[in-house]
Design a protein around this motif. Structure first.
Motif, PDB file in Angstrom:
ATOM      1  N   UNK A 197       0.819  -1.225   0.000  1.00 15.59           N
ATOM      2  CA  UNK A 197       0.000   0.000   0.000  1.00 15.59           C
ATOM      3  C   UNK A 197       0.848   1.268   0.000  1.00 15.59           C
ATOM      4  N   UNK A 198       0.227   2.331  -0.472  1.00 14.12           N
ATOM      5  CA  UNK A 198       0.855   3.661  -0.366  1.00 14.12           C
ATOM      6  C   UNK A 198       0.767   4.102   1.102  1.00 14.12           C
ATOM      7  N   UNK A 199       1.562   5.104   1.427  1.00 16.44           N
ATOM      8  CA  UNK A 199       1.553   5.598   2.808  1.00 16.44           C
ATOM      9  C   UNK A 199       0.177   6.201   3.145  1.00 16.44           C
ATOM     10  N   UNK A 200      -0.357   5.806   4.289  1.00 20.14           N
ATOM     11  CA  UNK A 200      -1.665   6.342   4.712  1.00 20.14           C
ATOM     12  C   UNK A 200      -1.559   7.163   5.988  1.00 20.14           C
ATOM     13  N   UNK A 201      -0.450   7.061   6.646  1.00 19.94           N
ATOM     14  CA  UNK A 201      -0.276   7.840   7.881  1.00 19.94           C
ATOM     15  C   UNK A 201      -1.146   7.333   9.001  1.00 19.94           C
ATOM     16  N   UNK A 202      -1.496   6.061   8.980  1.00 17.88           N
ATOM     17  CA  UNK A 202      -2.329   5.504  10.041  1.00 17.88           C
ATOM     18  C   UNK A 202      -1.807   4.129  10.421  1.00 17.88           C
ATOM     19  N   UNK A 203      -2.605   3.444  11.269  1.00 18.16           N
ATOM     20  CA  UNK A 203      -2.164   2.107  11.688  1.00 18.16           C
ATOM     21  C   UNK A 203      -2.101   1.148  10.492  1.00 18.16           C
ATOM     22  N   UNK A 204      -2.748   1.543   9.388  1.00 17.88           N
ATOM     23  CA  UNK A 204      -2.695   0.706   8.174  1.00 17.88           C
ATOM     24  C   UNK A 204      -1.250   0.491   7.708  1.00 17.88           C
ATOM     25  N   UNK A 205      -0.388   1.464   8.014  1.00 16.60           N
ATOM     26  CA  UNK A 205       0.992   1.392   7.534  1.00 16.60           C
ATOM     27  C   UNK A 205       1.770   0.242   8.206  1.00 16.60           C
ATOM     28  N   UNK A 206       1.264  -0.227   9.375  1.00 16.82           N
ATOM     29  CA  UNK A 206       1.961  -1.370  10.018  1.00 16.82           C
ATOM     30  C   UNK A 206       1.050  -2.597  10.026  1.00 16.82           C
ATOM     31  N   UNK A 207       0.115  -2.660   9.055  1.00 17.57           N
ATOM     32  CA  UNK A 207      -0.851  -3.753   8.990  1.00 17.57           C
ATOM     33  C   UNK A 207      -0.542  -4.702   7.826  1.00 17.57           C
ATOM     34  N   UNK A 208      -0.994  -5.979   8.005  1.00 17.63           N
ATOM     35  CA  UNK A 208      -0.909  -6.963   6.923  1.00 17.63           C
ATOM     36  C   UNK A 208      -2.299  -7.544   6.741  1.00 17.63           C
ATOM     37  N   UNK A 209      -2.798  -7.531   5.458  1.00 20.66           N
ATOM     38  CA  UNK A 209      -4.124  -8.080   5.159  1.00 20.66           C
ATOM     39  C   UNK A 209      -3.971  -9.470   4.532  1.00 20.66           C
ATOM     40  N   UNK A 210      -4.706 -10.441   5.088  1.00 17.04           N
ATOM     41  CA  UNK A 210      -4.696 -11.781   4.498  1.00 17.04           C
ATOM     42  C   UNK A 210      -6.142 -12.259   4.412  1.00 17.04           C
ATOM     43  N   UNK A 211      -6.340 -13.430   3.857  1.00 15.17           N
ATOM     44  CA  UNK A 211      -7.684 -13.994   3.736  1.00 15.17           C
ATOM     45  C   UNK A 211      -8.271 -14.206   5.132  1.00 15.17           C
ATOM     46  N   UNK A 212      -9.588 -13.958   5.264  1.00 18.19           N
ATOM     47  CA  UNK A 212     -10.230 -14.001   6.576  1.00 18.19           C
ATOM     48  C   UNK A 212     -10.108 -15.390   7.226  1.00 18.19           C
ATOM     49  N   UNK A 213     -10.387 -16.416   6.450  1.00 17.17           N
ATOM     50  CA  UNK A 213     -10.338 -17.778   7.026  1.00 17.17           C
ATOM     51  C   UNK A 213      -8.934 -18.130   7.513  1.00 17.17           C
ATOM     52  N   UNK A 214      -7.915 -17.716   6.714  1.00 17.40           N
ATOM     53  CA  UNK A 214      -6.539 -17.991   7.124  1.00 17.40           C
ATOM     54  C   UNK A 214      -6.206 -17.237   8.403  1.00 17.40           C
ATOM     55  N   UNK A 215      -6.739 -16.021   8.468  1.00 21.36           N
ATOM     56  CA  UNK A 215      -6.501 -15.213   9.674  1.00 21.36           C
ATOM     57  C   UNK A 215      -7.144 -15.879  10.890  1.00 21.36           C
ATOM     58  N   UNK A 216      -8.390 -16.418  10.690  1.00 20.56           N
ATOM     59  CA  UNK A 216      -9.072 -17.095  11.801  1.00 20.56           C
ATOM     60  C   UNK A 216      -8.247 -18.304  12.280  1.00 20.56           C
ATOM     61  N   UNK A 217      -7.630 -19.009  11.288  1.00 20.60           N
ATOM     62  CA  UNK A 217      -6.801 -20.162  11.674  1.00 20.60           C
ATOM     63  C   UNK A 217      -5.556 -19.720  12.430  1.00 20.60           C
ATOM     64  N   UNK A 218      -4.888 -18.710  11.865  1.00 18.91           N
ATOM     65  CA  UNK A 218      -3.626 -18.264  12.484  1.00 18.91           C
ATOM     66  C   UNK A 218      -3.860 -17.706  13.892  1.00 18.91           C
ATOM     67  N   UNK A 219      -5.007 -16.995  14.021  1.00 18.97           N
ATOM     68  CA  UNK A 219      -5.265 -16.359  15.321  1.00 18.97           C
ATOM     69  C   UNK A 219      -6.085 -17.255  16.249  1.00 18.97           C
ATOM     70  N   UNK A 220      -6.381 -18.465  15.740  1.00 18.78           N
ATOM     71  CA  UNK A 220      -7.143 -19.431  16.521  1.00 18.78           C
ATOM     72  C   UNK A 220      -8.505 -18.864  16.926  1.00 18.78           C
ATOM     73  N   UNK A 221      -9.156 -18.218  15.965  1.00 21.40           N
ATOM     74  CA  UNK A 221     -10.506 -17.640  16.186  1.00 21.40           C
ATOM     75  C   UNK A 221     -11.424 -18.159  15.080  1.00 21.40           C
ATOM     76  N   UNK A 222     -11.695 -19.472  15.040  1.00 17.14           N
ATOM     77  CA  UNK A 222     -12.506 -19.993  13.947  1.00 17.14           C
ATOM     78  C   UNK A 222     -13.933 -19.418  13.974  1.00 17.14           C
ATOM     79  N   UNK A 223     -14.399 -19.094  12.777  1.00 17.56           N
ATOM     80  CA  UNK A 223     -15.771 -18.593  12.606  1.00 17.56           C
ATOM     81  C   UNK A 223     -16.036 -17.333  13.442  1.00 17.56           C
ATOM     82  N   UNK A 224     -14.977 -16.584  13.671  1.00 17.55           N
ATOM     83  CA  UNK A 224     -15.179 -15.349  14.458  1.00 17.55           C
ATOM     84  C   UNK A 224     -14.632 -14.132  13.706  1.00 17.55           C
ATOM     85  N   UNK A 225     -15.227 -13.085  13.947  1.00 16.24           N
ATOM     86  CA  UNK A 225     -14.743 -11.782  13.448  1.00 16.24           C
ATOM     87  C   UNK A 225     -14.858 -10.789  14.606  1.00 16.24           C
TER      88      UNK A 225
END
Lengths: 421, 221
Positions: A197-225
């Motif tokens: 991403x381009x610089x946004x000057x917010x917390x987005x600059x230190x964020x990583x976006x991945x697929x939701x299901x993969x995120x649920x697995x990695x964070x051990x939060x199945x079926x949760x948002x």
């Protein structure tokens, strides 16, 4: 020969006496009528200015309202839906949601087909330690957009991140020298960098976006948002309470947070403009009222004073007239004139003086008042109620002033007059 | 027609009593010409004013057809005066802003009687003032003014004329004219009471009432 003819001939004979009294009445009535005309015109002017300003305000508000609707249609405003047990203070302090809700909430919201919501973006995000790179990041699992109500309004919003891919925030990409197609390992799982991403000057600059299901697995939060972002919501005016109520009815146990948008700012500006216009209008009214009040106070002192002086002056003139006409009064009494007849000589004269004074005083006062007011027309001089008031006032004034001298004339001893003359 | 019984008048001035008219009797019959003689201040004018119902006497009675004039209401007395008495004064008392005609018509205004313009014009002609009908008083001679005053007094056809020194300001010629008109009035059945200090004028009366300056002598010649 009637008494009227005698009175008129006497008036013409003693012109100075009559015209002195007449001028006094003219001035009194002119002051009264001038003041009343000015007050009436001030009221008219105030009403006109207020009407114009109100019209201007309404037009301006309508223009803003229209503008607001257009922008609203184009932009909408954003809502963040989070679990109700999330403490807001913590959220605003950390910028992170620490509570969770079922992932199907996003589908349920989409299925509800609320026409006020265009885009539904469920997400799971957590601040985590990235052991492979030894730093803290915000991991965001996003599924992309859930189908919402009105397809016609929909436009591409955010593309979903494919499985095994990642979108990298500016600061992370810069510091780790990452670029698209690079591979990264996150919590033991390998991802391909899809985009930086381009610089946004917010917390987005230190964020990583991945697929939701993969995120649920990695964070051990199945079926949760822990958040649903509702973007470009539409509603009439800035009444988002209705949207809140609609969402609350569909998703129990959530909290809806409004995120400031241009539209809201514009709406607030519009409200402020309306308030300012109302305040300006109120100030104008207050100013006009103050002017009117000052004029009223001044005239309430001046007018009675003028009338008092005029009444005294008239009474003096009538006493002088009675003295000058002692011989006439004596003769009339010798001819058998009654008290009433003698009094009527002076009262009719007073009446004529009052009538003439009222008409001329009215004209003088009205013309001066109209001429001083640039908004007035000459036709405004015609005001029947005020003319009536002038007539009544002038006649009362002249009759009161002439009554005592007339009574004195009628009670004079004719024998004394005829012997002395 | 008119009876004055023991009428008198006194005035108080600065604590002093001034007798304006000592007790006097006078009976005025129909067609009588009576002169009231006396020096200035002897009470001639006072007597005429009392006789005309204009001045309340301090004692005595003024009887008109058996009724006391001063027992009448003020308005009734004014009404009686307008129908029965014609006053003529030495100073004329013409209204300066009215023409001769209008001056003659003044009693009509006072008595609230209409339709007397024709009689007024007749009187003006009778008194030789036709050419002066629309003149103002300041344009008239003294004799003319007095004739206007006499015409005015006769407008309502009074039964008695009370004339106060009416020849006092006139030359003998004009005085003669005025007196002739008074005789004419008497000849037609009217009565005249003429207050005068002029012996010549008094000599034309049927009888004379003399008032003394001393205020205590009243007698008839």
């Amino acid at each position: 020969m009637g008494i009227g003819r005698l009175v008129i001939k006497e008036i013409l004979h003693r012109r100075i006496n009559f015209f002195s009294g007449l001028v006094s009445i003219i001035l009194s009535i002119a002051v009264l009528i001038g003041v009343l005309f000015t007050l009436a015109m001030l009221d008219q002017q105030t009403a006109r200015v207020l009407a114009e300003k109100e019209k201007e305000t309404v037009a301006r508000m309508e223009a803003l309202q229209d503008d607001y609707r257009k922008i609203m249609k184009l932009l909408g405003f954003n809502l963040l839906i989070i679990p109700q047990n999330q403490k807001l203070a913590d959220y605003f302090e950390e910028g992170q949601v620490r509570e969770y809700m079922p992932a199907y909430y996003a589908e349920r919201l989409a299925d509800a087909r609320l026409v006020t919501i265009q885009h539904i973006l469920p997400s799971l995000q957590e601040r985590i330690y990235w052991p492979e790179k030894n730093r803290t990041i915000i991991l965001i699992g996003a599924s992309g957009e859930i189908a919402a109500a009105d397809a016609r309004l929909r436009e591409p919003m955010l593309a979903a991140v494919p499985r095994d891919h990642a979108v990298i925030g500016y600061e992370l990409a810069r510091s780790l020298r990452l670029k698209p197609q690079d591979s990264i390992t996150l919590l033991g799982h390998t991802f391909t960098v899809q985009n930086c991403n381009e610089e946004r000057g917010s917390k987005d600059d230190i964020s990583i976006w991945i697929d939701l299901q993969q995120a649920q697995q990695l964070l051990k939060r199945p079926e949760q948002i822990n958040a649903i972002l509702a973007l470009k919501c539409h509603c009439h005016g800035n009444d988002i309470d209705q949207v809140r109520r609609d969402i609350a009815a569909i998703l129990p146990g959530v909290r809806v947070i409004e995120q400031t948008s241009k539209v809201l700012t514009r709406a607030e500006a519009r409200d402020r403009a309306k308030e300012e216009a109302a305040a300006a209008l109120a100030a104008e009214i207050a100013n006009k009222k103050r002017l009117r009040s000052e004029l009223e106070r001044f005239s309430s002192l001046l007018t009675p004073l003028v009338f008092l002086v005029s009444a005294i002056w008239l009474a003096l003139l009538f006493f002088v007239n009675v003295r000058d006409r002692r011989s006439e009064v004596g003769l009339l009494r010798a001819c058998g004139a009654s008290d009433r007849k003698v009094m009527s000589l002076f009262l009719i004269k007073g009446l004529i003086m009052g009538l003439l004074g009222a008409l001329l005083g009215y004209l003088l006062g009205a013309v001066i008042a109209v001429m001083r007011n640039p908004d007035s027309r000459l036709i405004d001089v015609v005001n029947i109620p005020l003319l009536g008031l002038a007539l009544i006032t002038a006649i009362i004034l002249s009759l009161i002033a002439s009554w005592i001298p007339a009574f004195y004339a009628a009670r004079q001893d004719p024998a004394l007059i005829l012997r002395e003359e | 027609m008119l009876q004055l019984q023991k009428i008198s008048k006194i005035y108080w001035k600065q604590g002093h009593c001034i007798i304006a008219l000592p007790p006097a009797d006078l009976t005025v019959g129909e067609g009588e010409f009576i002169a009231v003689r006396g020096a200035s201040g002897s009470g001639k004018t006072t007597l005429l004013l009392i006789a005309g119902g204009l001045l309340h006497p301090d004692s005595g009675h003024v009887l008109v057809q058996g009724k006391d004039l001063y027992q009448m209401e003020r308005g009734d007395r004014a009404h009686w005066r307008s129908r029965n008495i014609g006053f003529v004064f030495q100073q004329y008392h013409l209204m300066p802003y009215l023409s001769v005609l209008d001056n003659v018509l003044v009693p009509q205004l006072a008595a609230e009687i209409g339709g007397l313009e024709e009689r007024a014009v007749e009187l003006i002609h009778h008194f030789g003032l036709a050419s002066r009908q629309f003149h103002l008083p300041f344009e008239l001679s003294a004799g003319e003014k007095q004739r206007v005053a006499l015409a005015r007094a006769l407008l309502l056809k009074p039964r008695i004329i009370l004339a106060d020194e009416i020849t006092g300001n006139l030359d003998p010629h004009n005085a003669g004219i005025v007196l002739r008109f008074l005789h004419e009035f008497v000849d037609q059945g009217g009565s005249v009471v003429l207050a005068t200090h002029d012996a010549g004028a008094a000599a034309q009366a049927h009888r004379t009432l003399s008032l003394s300056i001393e205020k205590n002598m009243i007698g008839t010649e």
